[in-house]
Write a protein that holds these residues in place. Sequence first.
Motif, PDB file in Angstrom:
ATOM      1  N   LEU B 264      66.702  91.823  66.847  1.00 38.53           N
ATOM      2  CA  LEU B 264      65.816  91.467  65.968  1.00 38.53           C
ATOM      3  C   LEU B 264      65.166  93.335  66.665  1.00 38.53           C
ATOM      4  N   GLU B 265      65.423  93.638  67.889  1.00 38.55           N
ATOM      5  CA  GLU B 265      65.220  94.915  67.828  1.00 38.55           C
ATOM      6  C   GLU B 265      66.494  95.771  66.566  1.00 38.55           C
ATOM      7  N   ASP B 266      67.349  95.776  66.483  1.00 37.54           N
ATOM      8  CA  ASP B 266      68.093  96.026  65.064  1.00 37.54           C
ATOM      9  C   ASP B 266      67.626  96.082  63.879  1.00 37.54           C
ATOM     10  N   VAL B 267      66.742  94.481  63.592  1.00 35.05           N
ATOM     11  CA  VAL B 267      66.033  93.817  62.223  1.00 35.05           C
ATOM     12  C   VAL B 267      64.727  94.555  62.396  1.00 35.05           C
ATOM     13  N   PHE B 268      63.855  94.929  63.883  1.00 34.53           N
ATOM     14  CA  PHE B 268      62.952  95.961  63.582  1.00 34.53           C
ATOM     15  C   PHE B 268      63.398  97.378  63.237  1.00 34.53           C
ATOM     16  N   ILE B 269      64.211  98.203  63.752  1.00 34.78           N
ATOM     17  CA  ILE B 269      65.071  99.357  63.447  1.00 34.78           C
ATOM     18  C   ILE B 269      64.871  99.657  62.167  1.00 34.78           C
ATOM     19  N   ALA B 270      65.193  98.490  61.133  1.00 36.52           N
ATOM     20  CA  ALA B 270      66.003  98.648  60.633  1.00 36.52           C
ATOM     21  C   ALA B 270      64.325  98.539  58.717  1.00 36.52           C
ATOM     22  N   LEU B 271      63.718  98.209  59.924  1.00 30.40           N
ATOM     23  CA  LEU B 271      62.468  97.359  59.243  1.00 30.40           C
ATOM     24  C   LEU B 271      61.182  98.517  59.163  1.00 30.40           C
ATOM     25  N   THR B 272      61.207  99.093  60.029  1.00 31.43           N
ATOM     26  CA  THR B 272      60.863  99.975  60.598  1.00 31.43           C
ATOM     27  C   THR B 272      60.898 101.384  60.740  1.00 31.43           C
ATOM     28  N   GLY B 273      61.744 101.304  60.826  1.00 32.36           N
ATOM     29  CA  GLY B 273      62.538 102.659  61.218  1.00 32.36           C
ATOM     30  C   GLY B 273      62.642 103.225  62.560  1.00 32.36           C
ATOM     31  N   ARG B 274      61.697 102.722  63.647  1.00 34.30           N
ATOM     32  CA  ARG B 274      61.234 103.053  65.066  1.00 34.30           C
ATOM     33  C   ARG B 274      61.731 101.899  65.962  1.00 34.30           C
ATOM     34  N   ARG B 275      61.826 102.125  67.638  1.00 35.90           N
ATOM     35  CA  ARG B 275      62.048 100.516  68.782  1.00 35.90           C
ATOM     36  C   ARG B 275      60.268 100.304  68.930  1.00 35.90           C
ATOM     37  N   ILE B 276      60.607  98.973  69.125  1.00 29.97           N
ATOM     38  CA  ILE B 276      59.179  98.212  70.096  1.00 29.97           C
ATOM     39  C   ILE B 276      59.212  99.174  70.978  1.00 29.97           C
ATOM     40  N   GLU B 277      57.869  99.743  71.223  1.00 29.21           N
ATOM     41  CA  GLU B 277      58.012 100.329  72.836  1.00 29.21           C
ATOM     42  C   GLU B 277      57.148  99.129  74.157  1.00 29.21           C
ATOM     43  N   LYS B 278      58.391  99.358  74.872  1.00 29.34           N
ATOM     44  CA  LYS B 278      57.957  98.685  75.675  1.00 29.34           C
ATOM     45  C   LYS B 278      56.924  98.833  76.547  1.00 29.34           C
TER      46      LYS B 278
END
Lengths: 297, 278
Positions: B264-278
């Motif tokens: 899902l991290e890859d999905v998020f990057i694909a959708l927003t162009g950035r990583r989720i900050e933790k």
Amino acid sequence: MIKKDMYFTVTKHWIIIIPLIIFIMINSLHPQVEKPTVAVLGNFEPKIEKKINEMLNVEKVDSVKEGKYKVERSIVDAFVLIEDGRVTIFRNDNSIRSYYVKPTIEKVLNTSPIQIKYLDKENVKKEDIYFLFSLFIFIAFGLPALLFQDEKDVIDAILLSPVKNREIVLSKVKTTTIILVLLNFFYLFYVGTLKLNLFFVIVAIGLIYVAIGTFFGIFYDNKYISFLIYPLMLFFVILPLLPNPLSGWIKEIIDLCIFSSKIPLLSIIKLFITFIILLLLSIFAFEIKIKMRRTKG
Amino acid sequence: MIENIIEVENLSKKFKENVAVDDISFQVKKGEIFGFLGPNGAGKTTTIRMLTGQLLPSGGAIQVCGIDPTKEEKKLAMKIGVVPEIQNLYSDLNAEQNLKLFADLYSIDHKRVKELLEMFKLTDMKEPVKKLSKGLKQRVLIARALIHNPELLFLDEPTIGLDPNIAKEIRKIIKILKEEGKTVFLTTHYMEEADALCDRVAIINEGKIIALDSPHELRLKYGKREFIVETDSEIKRYSFENIKALSSLNPKKIRSIHSTEPTLEDVFIALTGRRIEK
């Protein structure tokens, strides 16, 4: 809700109640009020005069001028003038003992000896009643604020429960009222002046303090504010607005209760209506606070 | 027929000029674990607060268990349980006292408290809540949210700041709740949590829902699936679309081939162009 507030009052906030109980007990060790001294011009019937002498320190004067002079100079507590079968009393406003002259003479003139004995033994001290009001103000303003403060962190969870907003406010009012009623009962019982009329009047005035305390508690639910800012607000802002037991019609009601066993029903109703209005105002303020919270987040 | 327990239409929330939730619409089906996935400040908690009636929306319509939380939040109270991100318990009271107190607010018999204490292994925890570990406090919070046996449970970042073992335990509890037939609305910014728990996930970013589907479908739709081929001399990646390229390799030189599943991290990057900050 009230179960929770009572639990917190007893387990956490006893610290503001217990010292007051100890204070009550120490205060009630004050000596009883001495027999009032009266200057008398004229003659009572010999039988009545004997009874009056048992109750009051009587000294005869020769003129009205002398009697009034003695009152003005606080040499006596009151001056009693007996003229054509009429009794007129000039009271020294600065003397607490002077309060007992009028009812004592009235009782001796109109009622049985048993009642005279009762009055003699159970002198009500006005300072005691005023002292009780100062305790009431302390608790009525401190306790609701502390109870609101207990809920500060969990208020979201409480608001998510089916408990109505008004119940949150009412439980603080109920808890504080229960404590005040118990203290009132304990105090009057302990100082030996447990009179029903006085009990009701004190509770009715106390309720007004509770409603005002709750209103401010809604906004100042911080324990430091309640302990530091409250006393300042109390003495400079709120106290002059409150029904002051030391003056006006409230003083008259208390006097009436001290010297008779009449229940001033109309005055109690007036006080109670004032309490209801203030309580509704507190509930309204709380609803507004919650509404703002729901809007602004 | 699958009934929707939450229906949200064009929901938005503005705080002065800041748009926290921007015209979102979604439905949550009865009995599912629905995940709200996004970075901090994406609008997850604001959405939960609006769904539970704690916050009034600036626009849009909400129905939770057939009730409008903006108008009848007290009626909704008996149907939902909420576990907030911030642990809001009476810190001077122990777990049992906290639960009993809330049982009274919901007019629930204290037998239920005993049941929950046993279920969450809290029976022996007699010390005040402030002395408990974060994980134990979280268990008390979940138990409190279940005191009236609600049909819908909102969990706002339930495993944030917990050590991995405790987080695993909490996830296990959430799965059990689903098995019991409860609907769970969960917000998280942990991809693996959403992946492991949720039947469907809505990815939220800057107040907008940018994707909504099952984790599997999201991965298929937005993730890049690849073969990783290790030969004597190199490690090479081939996309699924380029599968024919594998035939050009000398089989004798291939050490290993395996496919990679996008996260899902890859999905998020694909959708927003950035990583989720933790």
